[in-house]
Design a protein around this motif. Structure first.
Motif, PDB file in Angstrom:
ATOM      1  N   ILE A  13     -26.639 -33.098  16.385  1.00  0.00           N
ATOM      2  CA  ILE A  13     -27.133 -32.037  15.508  1.00  0.00           C
ATOM      3  C   ILE A  13     -26.008 -31.048  15.258  1.00  0.00           C
ATOM      4  CG2 ILE A  13     -28.816 -30.172  15.233  1.00  0.00           C
ATOM      5  CD1 ILE A  13     -30.653 -31.627  17.145  1.00  0.00           C
ATOM      6  N   THR A  14     -25.753 -30.777  13.991  1.00  0.00           N
ATOM      7  CA  THR A  14     -24.676 -29.857  13.608  1.00  0.00           C
ATOM      8  C   THR A  14     -25.264 -28.623  12.935  1.00  0.00           C
ATOM      9  OG1 THR A  14     -23.144 -31.698  13.283  1.00  0.00           O
ATOM     10  CG2 THR A  14     -22.561 -29.586  12.275  1.00  0.00           C
ATOM     11  N   ILE A  15     -24.839 -27.458  13.371  1.00  0.00           N
ATOM     12  CA  ILE A  15     -25.257 -26.188  12.783  1.00  0.00           C
ATOM     13  C   ILE A  15     -24.112 -25.644  11.946  1.00  0.00           C
ATOM     14  CG2 ILE A  15     -26.070 -23.845  13.245  1.00  0.00           C
ATOM     15  CD1 ILE A  15     -28.015 -26.052  14.077  1.00  0.00           C
ATOM     16  N   LYS A  42     -19.711 -24.175  19.798  1.00  0.00           N
ATOM     17  CA  LYS A  42     -20.801 -25.098  20.143  1.00  0.00           C
ATOM     18  C   LYS A  42     -21.742 -25.354  18.957  1.00  0.00           C
ATOM     19  CE  LYS A  42     -20.691 -23.914  25.039  1.00  0.00           C
ATOM     20  NZ  LYS A  42     -21.464 -23.476  26.223  1.00  0.00           N
ATOM     21  N   THR A  43     -21.141 -25.581  17.804  1.00  0.00           N
ATOM     22  CA  THR A  43     -21.941 -25.832  16.604  1.00  0.00           C
ATOM     23  C   THR A  43     -22.498 -27.255  16.555  1.00  0.00           C
ATOM     24  OG1 THR A  43     -19.931 -26.386  15.386  1.00  0.00           O
ATOM     25  CG2 THR A  43     -20.730 -24.113  15.213  1.00  0.00           C
ATOM     26  N   VAL A  44     -22.021 -28.118  17.421  1.00  0.00           N
ATOM     27  CA  VAL A  44     -22.498 -29.499  17.453  1.00  0.00           C
ATOM     28  C   VAL A  44     -23.071 -29.794  18.837  1.00  0.00           C
ATOM     29  CG1 VAL A  44     -21.911 -31.931  17.179  1.00  0.00           C
ATOM     30  CG2 VAL A  44     -20.753 -30.203  15.780  1.00  0.00           C
ATOM     31  N   MET A  45     -24.295 -30.319  18.858  1.00  0.00           N
ATOM     32  CA  MET A  45     -24.920 -30.711  20.115  1.00  0.00           C
ATOM     33  C   MET A  45     -25.155 -32.213  20.068  1.00  0.00           C
ATOM     34  SD  MET A  45     -27.879 -31.671  21.819  1.00  0.00           S
ATOM     35  CE  MET A  45     -29.245 -31.286  20.735  1.00  0.00           C
ATOM     36  N   HIS A  54     -36.180 -36.989  26.366  1.00  0.00           N
ATOM     37  CA  HIS A  54     -35.486 -36.090  25.433  1.00  0.00           C
ATOM     38  C   HIS A  54     -36.385 -35.634  24.284  1.00  0.00           C
ATOM     39  CE1 HIS A  54     -31.764 -38.193  27.112  1.00  0.00           C
ATOM     40  NE2 HIS A  54     -31.658 -36.936  27.464  1.00  0.00           N
ATOM     41  N   THR A  55     -37.638 -36.097  24.252  1.00  0.00           N
ATOM     42  CA  THR A  55     -38.581 -35.666  23.220  1.00  0.00           C
ATOM     43  C   THR A  55     -38.936 -34.196  23.423  1.00  0.00           C
ATOM     44  OG1 THR A  55     -39.541 -37.866  22.913  1.00  0.00           O
ATOM     45  CG2 THR A  55     -40.915 -35.982  22.312  1.00  0.00           C
ATOM     46  N   GLY A  56     -38.875 -33.423  22.350  1.00  0.00           N
ATOM     47  CA  GLY A  56     -39.216 -32.005  22.436  1.00  0.00           C
ATOM     48  C   GLY A  56     -38.535 -31.204  21.346  1.00  0.00           C
ATOM     49  N   VAL A  57     -38.550 -29.893  21.521  1.00  0.00           N
ATOM     50  CA  VAL A  57     -38.001 -28.976  20.515  1.00  0.00           C
ATOM     51  C   VAL A  57     -36.654 -28.441  20.988  1.00  0.00           C
ATOM     52  CG1 VAL A  57     -38.362 -26.845  19.224  1.00  0.00           C
ATOM     53  CG2 VAL A  57     -40.303 -28.333  19.750  1.00  0.00           C
ATOM     54  N   TYR A  58     -35.666 -28.581  20.122  1.00  0.00           N
ATOM     55  CA  TYR A  58     -34.323 -28.057  20.375  1.00  0.00           C
ATOM     56  C   TYR A  58     -34.106 -26.830  19.498  1.00  0.00           C
ATOM     57  CZ  TYR A  58     -33.533 -32.383  22.854  1.00  0.00           C
ATOM     58  OH  TYR A  58     -33.637 -33.422  23.746  1.00  0.00           O
ATOM     59  N   LYS A  59     -33.576 -25.762  20.089  1.00  0.00           N
ATOM     60  CA  LYS A  59     -33.376 -24.515  19.364  1.00  0.00           C
ATOM     61  C   LYS A  59     -31.899 -24.140  19.381  1.00  0.00           C
ATOM     62  CE  LYS A  59     -37.914 -22.739  20.796  1.00  0.00           C
ATOM     63  NZ  LYS A  59     -38.632 -21.664  21.512  1.00  0.00           N
ATOM     64  N   ALA A  60     -31.410 -23.803  18.207  1.00  0.00           N
ATOM     65  CA  ALA A  60     -30.047 -23.305  18.061  1.00  0.00           C
ATOM     66  C   ALA A  60     -30.125 -21.844  17.612  1.00  0.00           C
ATOM     67  CB  ALA A  60     -29.274 -24.128  17.047  1.00  0.00           C
ATOM     68  N   THR A  61     -29.618 -20.930  18.420  1.00  0.00           N
ATOM     69  CA  THR A  61     -29.688 -19.493  18.133  1.00  0.00           C
ATOM     70  C   THR A  61     -28.281 -18.966  17.861  1.00  0.00           C
ATOM     71  OG1 THR A  61     -31.582 -19.298  19.626  1.00  0.00           O
ATOM     72  CG2 THR A  61     -30.474 -17.249  18.995  1.00  0.00           C
ATOM     73  N   ASN A  65     -29.550 -13.445  15.715  1.00  0.00           N
ATOM     74  CA  ASN A  65     -30.966 -13.710  15.965  1.00  0.00           C
ATOM     75  C   ASN A  65     -31.559 -14.789  15.060  1.00  0.00           C
ATOM     76  OD1 ASN A  65     -31.294 -11.700  18.029  1.00  0.00           O
ATOM     77  ND2 ASN A  65     -31.170 -10.145  16.409  1.00  0.00           N
ATOM     78  N   LYS A  66     -30.716 -15.564  14.420  1.00  0.00           N
ATOM     79  CA  LYS A  66     -31.230 -16.681  13.629  1.00  0.00           C
ATOM     80  C   LYS A  66     -31.501 -17.865  14.556  1.00  0.00           C
ATOM     81  CE  LYS A  66     -29.008 -15.576   9.220  1.00  0.00           C
ATOM     82  NZ  LYS A  66     -28.069 -16.051   8.172  1.00  0.00           N
ATOM     83  N   VAL A  67     -32.635 -18.525  14.309  1.00  0.00           N
ATOM     84  CA  VAL A  67     -33.016 -19.670  15.132  1.00  0.00           C
ATOM     85  C   VAL A  67     -33.333 -20.859  14.231  1.00  0.00           C
ATOM     86  CG1 VAL A  67     -34.621 -20.581  16.835  1.00  0.00           C
ATOM     87  CG2 VAL A  67     -33.955 -18.176  16.923  1.00  0.00           C
ATOM     88  N   GLU A  68     -32.695 -21.977  14.494  1.00  0.00           N
ATOM     89  CA  GLU A  68     -33.038 -23.238  13.832  1.00  0.00           C
ATOM     90  C   GLU A  68     -33.690 -24.137  14.861  1.00  0.00           C
ATOM     91  OE1 GLU A  68     -30.258 -25.135  11.218  1.00  0.00           O
ATOM     92  OE2 GLU A  68     -29.110 -23.283  10.934  1.00  0.00           O
ATOM     93  N   LYS A  69     -34.833 -24.750  14.474  1.00  0.00           N
ATOM     94  CA  LYS A  69     -35.588 -25.580  15.405  1.00  0.00           C
ATOM     95  C   LYS A  69     -35.639 -27.027  14.905  1.00  0.00           C
ATOM     96  CE  LYS A  69     -39.365 -23.173  15.275  1.00  0.00           C
ATOM     97  NZ  LYS A  69     -40.750 -22.719  15.580  1.00  0.00           N
ATOM     98  N   PHE A  70     -35.532 -27.936  15.850  1.00  0.00           N
ATOM     99  CA  PHE A  70     -35.572 -29.358  15.552  1.00  0.00           C
ATOM    100  C   PHE A  70     -36.505 -30.045  16.545  1.00  0.00           C
ATOM    101  CE2 PHE A  70     -31.467 -27.535  14.646  1.00  0.00           C
ATOM    102  CZ  PHE A  70     -31.160 -27.978  13.358  1.00  0.00           C
ATOM    103  N   THR A  71     -37.500 -30.769  16.028  1.00  0.00           N
ATOM    104  CA  THR A  71     -38.342 -31.590  16.894  1.00  0.00           C
ATOM    105  C   THR A  71     -37.752 -32.991  16.931  1.00  0.00           C
ATOM    106  OG1 THR A  71     -40.377 -30.353  16.455  1.00  0.00           O
ATOM    107  CG2 THR A  71     -40.621 -32.606  17.220  1.00  0.00           C
TER     108      THR A  71
END
Length: 249
Positions: A13-15, A42-45, A54-61, A65-71
């Protein structure tokens, strides 16, 4: 957004930001087996080898205070509008409307009213693969989420996806109770049984395929060892201990 993956896949995942990114998995740290890039921001995870854990919600902050969420859903069960989908508690589903745009999703429990499914609330996991809501993904399903999921689009026939959350049977136990002049043996189970089978002294009792077995001849001639076998929705089987029925005048 939702991303469906298979076990063993690699996920990256790239932010897009110049700010430093903080990553979380649900409300905690990233799971074991996770490798972030050595880039200072750490823009790439990266998850090199995905498993169901590994199933779940990943959050990039970031920013700040911006948050991007990925299921991320690994190994979801793909349900169709034709065949009811049966999943275990904690399982995941993948529903595809087949429509590229303009889809609205609804859910109706067996005894409830139809409600729209939305991505709402800062703590809710993303549920759709894109803003057009073509595909719906849910994980960690519980029994309350059994029901009918429906994809609707104007001028098109609605598509229903029946989903049932069924627990494996982990134990079967025979108990006796009286009902008027009848004696009833009941096969009580932990979990959800699809079918039952009874034996009397090792012989299968004909047509005894229900949870309850009524002993028709209530006298000493009915004395026998009864056993029930419960089969769950994954075709797993559990057999009870022998229940020795003895007639008491």
């Amino acid at each position: 957004m939702v991303k469906f993956c298979n076990g063993g896949d690699k996920l990256e995942i790239t932010i897009t930001t110049s700010e430093t990114v903080t990553w979380n998995f649900g409300d905690g740290d990233l799971p074991t087996g996770n490798a972030e890039t050595s880039d200072a921001t750490k823009t790439v995870m990266t998850l090199p080898t995905l498993t169901a854990a590994h199933t779940g919600v990943y959050k990039a902050t970031y920013d700040p205070n911006k948050v991007e969420k990925f299921t991320i859903i690994v190994g979801a069960k793909t349900c169709t509008a034709v065949t009811p989908c049966i999943v275990k508690p904690g399982g995941s589903i993948h529903l595809d409307s087949g429509e590229p745009t303009g889809v609205t999703w609804y859910f109706k429990a067996p005894s409830g009213s139809e409600t729209e499914i939305k991505d709402s609330g800062t703590d809710d996991p993303p549920k759709f693969t894109d803003t057009d809501k073509k595909e719906l993904g849910l994980f960690n399903l519980q029994k309350a989420e059994s029901g009918t999921y429906t994809a609707k689009k104007p001028s098109k026939a609605a598509k229903d996806f029946p989903v049932a959350v069924r627990a494996p049977v982990t134990e079967a136990k025979v108990q006796k109770r009286q009902s008027g002049c009848n004696v009833i043996l009941e096969c009580n189970v932990d979990g959800d049984a699809k079918s039952f089978k009874w034996t009397n002294g090792g012989t299968v009792v004909a047509d005894a395929t229900q949870k309850q077995l009524t002993i028709q001849k209530v006298d000493a001639g009915a004395n026998a060892d009864y056993v029930c076998k419960a089969t769950d929705y994954d075709n797993g089987e559990k057999t009870s201990a022998t229940f020795a029925y003895t007639y008491a005048a």
